[in-house]
Every structure is written in C-alpha cells, then in structure tokens.
Design a protein around this motif. Structure first.
Motif, PDB file in Angstrom:
ATOM      1  N   ASN A 487       0.900  -1.319   0.175  1.00  0.00           N
ATOM      2  CA  ASN A 487      -0.121   0.027  -0.030  1.00  0.00           C
ATOM      3  C   ASN A 487       0.895   1.240   0.075  1.00  0.00           C
ATOM      4  O   ASN A 487       1.949   1.246   0.763  1.00  0.00           O
ATOM      5  CB  ASN A 487      -0.900   0.139   1.189  1.00  0.00           C
ATOM      6  N   PRO A 488       0.582   2.209  -0.679  1.00  0.00           N
ATOM      7  CA  PRO A 488       1.458   3.662  -0.839  1.00  0.00           C
ATOM      8  C   PRO A 488       1.416   4.108   0.345  1.00  0.00           C
ATOM      9  O   PRO A 488       0.477   3.940   1.431  1.00  0.00           O
ATOM     10  CB  PRO A 488       0.672   4.258  -1.781  1.00  0.00           C
ATOM     11  N   SER A 489       2.416   4.910   0.748  1.00  0.00           N
ATOM     12  CA  SER A 489       2.692   5.700   1.964  1.00  0.00           C
ATOM     13  C   SER A 489       1.403   6.630   1.998  1.00  0.00           C
ATOM     14  O   SER A 489       1.005   7.216   1.116  1.00  0.00           O
ATOM     15  CB  SER A 489       3.866   6.250   1.979  1.00  0.00           C
ATOM     16  N   GLN A 490       1.142   7.108   3.299  1.00  0.00           N
ATOM     17  CA  GLN A 490       0.025   8.211   3.595  1.00  0.00           C
ATOM     18  C   GLN A 490       0.589   9.491   4.247  1.00  0.00           C
ATOM     19  O   GLN A 490       1.357   9.119   5.065  1.00  0.00           O
ATOM     20  CB  GLN A 490      -0.987   7.522   4.337  1.00  0.00           C
ATOM     21  N   ALA A 524       0.621   2.731  11.829  1.00  0.00           N
ATOM     22  CA  ALA A 524       0.905   3.024  10.461  1.00  0.00           C
ATOM     23  C   ALA A 524       0.405   1.824   9.427  1.00  0.00           C
ATOM     24  O   ALA A 524       0.178   2.231   8.451  1.00  0.00           O
ATOM     25  CB  ALA A 524       2.599   3.082  10.123  1.00  0.00           C
ATOM     26  N   ARG A 525       0.488   0.722  10.037  1.00  0.00           N
ATOM     27  CA  ARG A 525      -0.160  -0.287   9.210  1.00  0.00           C
ATOM     28  C   ARG A 525      -1.415  -0.368   8.984  1.00  0.00           C
ATOM     29  O   ARG A 525      -2.238  -0.598   7.951  1.00  0.00           O
ATOM     30  CB  ARG A 525      -0.090  -1.672   9.852  1.00  0.00           C
ATOM     31  N   VAL A 526      -2.419   0.301  10.002  1.00  0.00           N
ATOM     32  CA  VAL A 526      -3.855   0.810   9.664  1.00  0.00           C
ATOM     33  C   VAL A 526      -3.835   1.686   8.687  1.00  0.00           C
ATOM     34  O   VAL A 526      -4.772   1.859   8.031  1.00  0.00           O
ATOM     35  CB  VAL A 526      -4.614   1.280  11.252  1.00  0.00           C
ATOM     36  N   VAL A 527      -3.296   2.682   9.047  1.00  0.00           N
ATOM     37  CA  VAL A 527      -3.230   3.939   8.107  1.00  0.00           C
ATOM     38  C   VAL A 527      -3.041   3.600   6.478  1.00  0.00           C
ATOM     39  O   VAL A 527      -3.655   4.258   5.575  1.00  0.00           O
ATOM     40  CB  VAL A 527      -1.978   5.096   8.446  1.00  0.00           C
ATOM     41  N   VAL A 528      -2.150   2.894   6.313  1.00  0.00           N
ATOM     42  CA  VAL A 528      -1.859   2.591   4.745  1.00  0.00           C
ATOM     43  C   VAL A 528      -2.879   1.682   3.995  1.00  0.00           C
ATOM     44  O   VAL A 528      -3.292   1.920   3.152  1.00  0.00           O
ATOM     45  CB  VAL A 528      -0.502   2.057   4.570  1.00  0.00           C
ATOM     46  N   VAL A 529      -3.518   0.760   5.104  1.00  0.00           N
ATOM     47  CA  VAL A 529      -4.639  -0.048   4.693  1.00  0.00           C
ATOM     48  C   VAL A 529      -5.992   0.742   4.426  1.00  0.00           C
ATOM     49  O   VAL A 529      -6.606   0.518   3.414  1.00  0.00           O
ATOM     50  CB  VAL A 529      -4.780  -1.231   5.445  1.00  0.00           C
ATOM     51  N   ASN A 530      -5.987   1.620   5.181  1.00  0.00           N
ATOM     52  CA  ASN A 530      -7.291   2.439   5.343  1.00  0.00           C
ATOM     53  C   ASN A 530      -7.038   3.652   4.442  1.00  0.00           C
ATOM     54  O   ASN A 530      -8.053   4.550   4.438  1.00  0.00           O
ATOM     55  CB  ASN A 530      -7.722   2.892   6.654  1.00  0.00           C
ATOM     56  N   LYS A 531      -6.102   3.897   3.604  1.00  0.00           N
ATOM     57  CA  LYS A 531      -5.796   4.917   2.630  1.00  0.00           C
ATOM     58  C   LYS A 531      -5.736   6.324   3.223  1.00  0.00           C
ATOM     59  O   LYS A 531      -6.331   7.196   2.681  1.00  0.00           O
ATOM     60  CB  LYS A 531      -6.641   4.496   1.530  1.00  0.00           C
ATOM     61  N   GLY A 532      -5.522   6.280   4.577  1.00  0.00           N
ATOM     62  CA  GLY A 532      -5.191   7.650   5.120  1.00  0.00           C
ATOM     63  C   GLY A 532      -6.640   8.325   5.473  1.00  0.00           C
ATOM     64  O   GLY A 532      -6.521   9.635   5.999  1.00  0.00           O
ATOM     65  N   LYS A 533      -7.523   7.577   5.618  1.00  0.00           N
ATOM     66  CA  LYS A 533      -9.028   8.149   6.302  1.00  0.00           C
ATOM     67  C   LYS A 533      -9.293   8.011   7.604  1.00  0.00           C
ATOM     68  O   LYS A 533      -8.829   6.714   8.012  1.00  0.00           O
ATOM     69  CB  LYS A 533     -10.166   7.416   5.391  1.00  0.00           C
ATOM     70  N   GLU A 534      -9.564   8.825   8.249  1.00  0.00           N
ATOM     71  CA  GLU A 534      -9.818   8.879   9.769  1.00  0.00           C
ATOM     72  C   GLU A 534      -8.405   8.274  10.459  1.00  0.00           C
ATOM     73  O   GLU A 534      -9.008   7.488  11.175  1.00  0.00           O
ATOM     74  CB  GLU A 534     -11.251   7.934   9.991  1.00  0.00           C
ATOM     75  N   PHE A 569      -9.430   3.381  13.658  1.00  0.00           N
ATOM     76  CA  PHE A 569      -9.255   2.088  13.137  1.00  0.00           C
ATOM     77  C   PHE A 569      -8.122   1.432  14.273  1.00  0.00           C
ATOM     78  O   PHE A 569      -7.340   2.087  14.171  1.00  0.00           O
ATOM     79  CB  PHE A 569      -9.179   1.961  11.708  1.00  0.00           C
ATOM     80  N   VAL A 570      -8.313   0.348  14.743  1.00  0.00           N
ATOM     81  CA  VAL A 570      -7.231  -0.208  15.538  1.00  0.00           C
ATOM     82  C   VAL A 570      -6.707  -1.521  14.984  1.00  0.00           C
ATOM     83  O   VAL A 570      -7.478  -2.407  14.398  1.00  0.00           O
ATOM     84  CB  VAL A 570      -8.183  -0.716  16.846  1.00  0.00           C
ATOM     85  N   TYR A 571      -5.417  -1.357  14.854  1.00  0.00           N
ATOM     86  CA  TYR A 571      -4.626  -2.282  14.621  1.00  0.00           C
ATOM     87  C   TYR A 571      -4.054  -3.420  15.697  1.00  0.00           C
ATOM     88  O   TYR A 571      -3.658  -3.040  16.869  1.00  0.00           O
ATOM     89  CB  TYR A 571      -3.209  -2.012  14.450  1.00  0.00           C
ATOM     90  N   VAL A 572      -4.623  -4.569  15.863  1.00  0.00           N
ATOM     91  CA  VAL A 572      -4.796  -5.582  16.679  1.00  0.00           C
ATOM     92  C   VAL A 572      -3.248  -6.541  16.654  1.00  0.00           C
ATOM     93  O   VAL A 572      -3.291  -7.203  15.763  1.00  0.00           O
ATOM     94  CB  VAL A 572      -6.017  -6.386  16.811  1.00  0.00           C
ATOM     95  N   GLY A 573      -2.324  -6.025  17.434  1.00  0.00           N
ATOM     96  CA  GLY A 573      -1.046  -6.396  17.100  1.00  0.00           C
ATOM     97  C   GLY A 573      -0.870  -8.028  17.309  1.00  0.00           C
ATOM     98  O   GLY A 573      -0.300  -8.967  16.779  1.00  0.00           O
ATOM     99  N   ASP A 574      -1.735  -8.753  18.316  1.00  0.00           N
ATOM    100  CA  ASP A 574      -1.781 -10.120  18.579  1.00  0.00           C
ATOM    101  C   ASP A 574      -2.452 -10.764  17.449  1.00  0.00           C
ATOM    102  O   ASP A 574      -2.275 -11.899  17.550  1.00  0.00           O
ATOM    103  CB  ASP A 574      -2.542 -10.133  19.967  1.00  0.00           C
ATOM    104  N   GLU A 575      -2.992 -10.265  16.465  1.00  0.00           N
ATOM    105  CA  GLU A 575      -4.017 -10.912  15.625  1.00  0.00           C
ATOM    106  C   GLU A 575      -3.232 -10.565  14.088  1.00  0.00           C
ATOM    107  O   GLU A 575      -3.687 -11.198  13.025  1.00  0.00           O
ATOM    108  CB  GLU A 575      -5.402 -10.596  15.505  1.00  0.00           C
ATOM    109  N   GLY A 576      -2.653  -9.371  13.907  1.00  0.00           N
ATOM    110  CA  GLY A 576      -2.309  -8.811  12.715  1.00  0.00           C
ATOM    111  C   GLY A 576      -3.598  -8.337  11.851  1.00  0.00           C
ATOM    112  O   GLY A 576      -3.457  -8.594  10.560  1.00  0.00           O
TER     113      GLY A 576
END
Length: 736
Positions: A487-490, A524-534, A569-576
């Motif tokens: 995913n591109p940087s945001q 950051a893993r949430v941000v790029v997946v969510n394309k910078g929204k919210e 949006f929450v990145y759950v580190g235990d689940e990825g």
C-alpha cells in the motif's frame, strides 16, 4: 534562528526587573515553581532551571520567597539586579501551598513533589501511580510495559497517555505489541526529582497520544546523596542499586552522576519467571556561561523474563492448574533500550529562555505469548512472537518569555520539532516453544511527525487565560515483507486548539475551566490499509474544577469532566488485523485530597468515578471493555525529621465490564501495602510489605475466546494474571 531573534525583539520591552536563580542549599538542585513576589506587586515562579525574572514599576526593597518543603525567606535587594538564592529544606507543610493567580500547574507539580518525599516509591509501578487518577496493572512481573488506566480509558500500554522522561518520549508508535507502547522500566525510581502531569487534552506543548493525559518524569540535576543499596524479598527477589555523584555542585561548572540497578525475581508462579533487568543511567551538566547550560543524559536498559501468561478461569475452577499455574509456560521475552538525551538552554538578556533538545533511542523488543492456547492450531498451539528493531530520533526547539504590561502578565511559548521512528523487521509470527513456524505479518515501518505550537498565558488580576494551538503533520510508510500486496505511503495533519480559563478567588480558592482538542495517531499499518482516512482520531474534552484550601492542613481538588473520542481504526497486534472502532464518550468526577495531621503525619486520597460508553450502540451493549468506572488510591504516611518514616497505602478498582454487554466482568480488588524505614545520616534500613492481607486477586484481566487442548469447542470467558500474594522485602542502604 531568524524566527527566534524576531520573537525576542518583539518581547524586548524596556522594563525594570530583578533576575535570579533559586537552588536547594544542601543538594544545590535547581528548584522549580518557587513563588517569588513583593508586597503589593507581581508574583512569578521559577522555571525548571530555578530561574525567575520579576518585573516592577517601583523597585521593591525586599522580595518574598516561598516553596513547600523549604523555609520561607525574605531577601533584601540592596540594589542588586541578579540574585543567587539558597533555600533551606524544612519540614513539608501543606500550609506552604499557595494558590497563585499566574500558574496553572504549580499546585499539581508541588503535590507530586510532596508525594515523592513523604512516600518514596520503590518501583516503576508506584512511580506511575504518583499521578492522581492513574491506575496500573502488570502483565508479566515487570517484563512488559504496565497496562495503564486513566479517565475511563483502558489505555492498554499507553495508547491514550503520553509518557516522557526528561522530555524524551517513552511511548513507541506503531509498536509490534500495541500502539503507544510505553515501557518506562529504564527509569530508576530513586533518580526522579519530580513528576509533571496533566489530565485531558488541554496542553499545547503535548502532542500525539495526549488524550486522557500526559506524564513527564524529571530526573535530578544532582543526586540528593550518593548511596549503595541492596534489597531482598520473597520469591527469590533481589535488587542492587548504586547512585553516585561523580561531580558535585560547587566544584566548578560541572555536575555529574551515575546510577545503576539490577533486579532479579522468580515470582510467585509455579513456572519460575527468571526475571532479570539491568539499568544504568547517567547525567552530566555543564554551565557554559551564566546564561547557557548544556546537559547530557545517557541510559541503557535490558530485561529478560519467562512468563506464565494469562490463564482462563475454567482451567482453575476445574482443577487443571492452580491460580499460579500455566497453560503455556513458554511465554516470556526480552527487550532493551539505549537512550541519549541532549539539552542546550540559553537565557537572553531580556529574560527569554531558549531550549533545544535532541534525543535518540536504540530499541529492541521480543515477546512470546499465547492468549488463545489451541483455538486456531489444535496441534501446535497458538503461540506467537512479536518483535521489532527500532531507531527513534527527535528534536525540539522552543522559546518562552514572560513580561508585564502594567497589571497584565503575558507568558508566551513558541516551539517546533520533529520525531522520526524507523521500526525494522516488525514481526508477528506463529511459534511453538519459541521456535519459528510462519509469519503472520512482517515488514518495515517508517513514521515521521513534524509539529509546531504556540502557547499564550495572560494574567490580569485574579484571571488567567491560557490559549494555545498545535499543528501536527504525519507521514506513514509500511513495507510489507511477508507478501506481495503493498500500500502506498500516507500523510495527514491535524490542528489542535486549546483554551483554559482560571479565576483565583483568593490564595485558598481557585476555579478553572479547561477545554481542548487532542488526538492519538493510528498504527502505520492501519493508516496505509485505510488509505489515510480517519487516521488521526481526535479527542475533545472539557474540565470544570475547583481547588480549595479550607484550612492550612487540607488541600482539595474536585473536577467534573467530559471527553469525546472520534472514530478510529485499531491495529490488533496479537492478530495482525485491523478492527474498526467507534465513537466513544467518557464523563466523570475526580477528587484529590491531601491532609496533614501534624508536622510528621500525612494522608492522601485520590478518587475517580467515570461513565465510559460507546456511541451508537444499543443500551446494555455499549460498555467499553475494561474501561474503569471507579478507582481510588491513597494512604496514611509519616515522615519524621530524622529516624523514622513509612506508611500504609491502598489501591482499589471496582468491578468493571470486560465485554460490550457486561456479560463478562473483570473483578475489582482492594490491596493494602505498608512500609517502614529507619533513617540515619549514613544509612537506611527499611521493610516493605505488598498485599498486606494476602488477598486473592486478579491483576491484568481480559475477556478472551480460547480453547484448551482436547476441549471440544471454544469458550469465551475471563482470562487473568494472578495478583502477587503477600510479599515482604528488606532494604539496606549506605549513604555518603
């Protein structure tokens, strides 16, 4: 530099003033928040370097110095413009706390100073709990960062609480185990001189993760005394500490000290923890000239441990294991952090103070856990490894100045800076007995935060208005090394305005209203997946409070507050995985009380009630899991001028929902601790007792879906780590 010169020229008015520096007469430590005034005139306070500048129309003959824990003093000016003042320590007395119209933070920093002096902390957990309203739970006997509760937040390991040491960030953004992970175990508690803190998102100088509040631990410029100390306690617990003043004040322009500690314990669990932690910390101060100070702080920390992990209630109830048993004894980990913290401050002739800070951290983290046991993999189990290798860089420059225009006082602070995190090999992997099986996620994270702020404080008569605004810009990048999808940087930015109003009715009564917007960044893993929204969820808060000294022996602070947190949006580190969150609100009441029975006997109590709820959910299904609804900490302490000190303290947390519908409940507890110390000029002997009544209690608690080996189906219920049973520790220290 041109901006600094422009700012200085704008505030260089032709005013008459007295300048000076106030230090401890014995330790030569600069004293912050000392009240400096003269009859019928202005009042000011010293900064963190002990420096003050007092303006006047007609030159006073004397100035009055007042600071809690020190003997008040009246200084004859005798035509002098620049003063060096020594304050002599005295009995701590609440009557010395005066509510000043020109300060919003003096009283709370003074309270933390009192708390540290009448009840010296023994570990990082106690250090965190110096902050009124903050409650902690430990997952792994000191191996992992504490779980932090504040203002109705289960802030996990720091997501909504900003933690700093001498201005250097402790929180790790986009961390392998959780956003804002704040492992403060590289702090040696005895090196802390004061704690600066604030609840809510109201402070322009505090940025990312400051939603529920912020904490800044401040170390000594010079240690009160050199010491060598050993401790021994139950469960094969040992601690060795050495703190040495290498260069003392008065022997030139330099001061320097070094401190080191080693901790070991096997803990109360059946599977020995073999917990080992080593710390070394040093600080060097060099006075370049009368107006310029250079400071270097260096530290190195490493920790290694085994852990029994969280266990399900059913395993204990059915007799599969005891409360101190384990389902997967291969849990544990190791971590290390090495820090460099550099300061250069300069006071201009007009009183403006320019501060520059640069810091660097080298950080490694490796954690082995198993929360669900055999839910996903009935053959190998669900063991996971979370790890990362990080470099953290930062720089902050700010300039502040206070001046007077008639009866109006204005203090301005302007600052800007940058923080850059490079976390390589950020890993979530499947393991069995710590042996690698497969990657779940694997990649490199780059996260940059550039910021600027302005903070303006205007005082006139009994009114104080504090207005500020902060701008933060973020750039997120994640290189996925475990798959082809990239995913591109945001990038994103956020503006956070703040406004507080304070009215000082008298030196015994003060009212305040605080409002502001804060935020915490998403992983950051949430941000790029969510394309910078919210991706920068905002928090909006308001406090209305009263500070009251109804008598010389009693200090009270009461506040009602509200805090709204926007979509995240929450990145759950235990689940990825990424899980959507929703809007939440929290409202509550905070009470702080300090009472002094006599010169040597004190009482403290902090009580916090909160109603945390999710917005947009059905009633009865809108609980926020693990959010505390009632906590309290306090105690009774005595500290004689010589020989004896100690006390009896408690910590209480009420039952709270562990699931959205409150069908699973995290159990509350009340724990009593005690300590007593015999102090002489050359040595100390002390005893500390934790869980005095040997209560059975659960510390960290979670609603988790798991399956034990050979269980036919999954079960969702409470999982917990057992609280420590009765624990006694002996301390012997040599002072020199």
């Amino acid at each position: 530099m041109s901006l600094i010169l422009l700012f200085s020229s704008l505030i260089s008015y032709d005013q008459s003033s007295i300048k000076g520096k106030i230090i401890d007469a014995i330790s030569k430590q600069p004293l912050e928040y000392v009240s400096v005034s003269f009859d019928g005139g202005n009042t000011t306070t010293t900064d963190q370097y002990g420096i003050f500048q007092l303006y006047f129309k007609e030159r006073p003959e004397v100035i009055i110095i007042s600071y809690v824990g020190y003997r008040p003093d009246t200084i004859n000016i005798n035509g002098r413009q620049d003063l060096d003042i020594l304050l002599t320590p005295d009995i701590f007395n609440l009557k010395d706390i005066v509510l000043l119209n020109n300060s919003t933070s003096t009283n709370f920093s003074t309270l933390s100073k009192i708390d540290l002096n009448i009840h010296p902390v023994r570990n990082t957990q106690e250090l965190l709990q110096v902050v009124p309203g903050l409650f902690i739970a430990q997952h792994a006997g000191g191996g992992k960062a504490e779980q932090i509760f504040l203002r109705g937040f289960d802030a996990d390991h720091g997501t909504d609480v900003q933690v700093n040491v001498d201005g250097m960030p402790v929180n790790m953004v986009s961390h392998a185990h959780g956003q804002g992970y704040a492992d403060a175990h590289f702090v040696i508690p005895e090196t802390i001189n004061n704690v600066d803190f604030g609840a809510g998102p109201y402070y322009a100088q505090q940025g990312n993760l400051n939603t529920a509040g912020y904490i800044n631990f401040k170390t000594f410029a010079q240690l009160p005394a050199s010491r060598v100390q050993v401790e021994v306690g139950n469960f094969d617990s040992y601690r060795a500490l050495a703190m040495i003043n290498l260069i003392k004040k008065g022997k030139g322009k330099h001061t320097a000290w070094v401190a080191s500690e080693y901790n070991f314990t096997n803990g109360p669990t059946e599977s020995k923890q073999s917990f080992r932690r080593s710390n070394i910390v040093g600080k060097y101060n060099f006075v370049l000239n009368k107006r310029t100070l250079f400071t270097v702080g260096l530290s190195s920390f490493s920790s290694e441990w085994d852990a029994s992990g969280q266990i399900p209630e059913r395993a204990v109830e059915k007799g599969f294991i005891s409360r101190f048993g384990s389902i997967d004894p291969s849990e544990g980990g190791f971590t290390e952090r090495h820090n460099g913290n550099f300061f250069l401050s300069h006071q201009f002739a007009n009183g403006a103070l320019w501060e520059n800070q640069a810091y660097y951290s080298r950080y490694k983290f490796n954690l082995y856990s198993n929360f669900t046991f055999f839910l996903k993999d009935s053959l190998h189990g669900d063991g996971i490894k979370q790890s990362e290798d990080r470099n953290l860089y930062g720089y902050l420059s700010k300039i502040g100045h206070q001046y007077f225009l008639g009866d109006v006082s204005l203090k301005s602070v302007l600052g800007m800076g940058v923080r850059y995190d490079a976390a390589n090999n950020s890993t979530l992997a499947k393991v069995i007995n710590r042996r690698f099986l497969d990657f779940v996620t694997y990649g490199n994270i780059k996260e940059a935060n550039a910021f600027a702020f302005i903070d303006q404080r205007v005082t006139r008569g009994k009114w104080l208005i504090n207005a500020g605004v902060r701008f933060d810009y973020f750039h997120f990048d994640y290189v996925n090394r475990s798959g082809s999808e990239q995913n591109p940087s945001q990038s994103s930015s956020i503006v956070s305005p703040k406004l507080s109003v304070q009215y000082t009715v008298s030196r015994k009564l003060q009212l305040y209203l605080k409002t502001g917007k804060g935020f915490h960044s998403n992983d950051a893993r949430v941000v790029v997946v969510n394309k910078g929204k919210e991706i920068l969820p905002a928090a909006y808060g308001a406090d209305f409070g009263v500070i009251w000294k109804p008598s010389q022996k009693l200090f009270l602070n009461a506040s009602v507050w509200y805090l709204f947190l926007a979509q995240e949006f929450v990145y759950v580190g235990d689940e990825g995985v990424v899980e959507p969150g929703g809007k939440t609100r929290r409202e509550g009441i905070d009470l702080v009380m300090r009472y002094q029975f006599s010169d040597y006997l004190f009482a403290s109590m902090n009580v916090n009630f909160t109603k945390p709820r999710a917005i947009g959910e059905k009633k009865g299904e809108d609980y926020i899991p693990l959010a505390p609804n009632a906590t309290s900490l306090g105690g009774v302490y005595f500290k004689a001028r010589k020989r004896l000190n100690g006390g009896l303290s408690y910590r209480y947390i009420r039952d709270r929902p562990a699931s959205e519908d409150n069908s699973i409940v995290a159990r509350g507890y009340l724990i009593m601790d005690a300590s007593i110390n015999f102090v002489q000029p050359k040595y100390e002997i002390g005893m500390a007792f934790e869980n005095l009544w040997n209560n059975t209690w659960n510390e960290a608690q979670f609603a988790t879906t798991s399956r034990l080996r050979n269980e036919p189906k999954e079960v969702t219920e409470l999982h917990f780590t057992p609280g420590t049973p009765f624990f006694a520790r002996l301390k012997i220290a040599i002072l020199f």
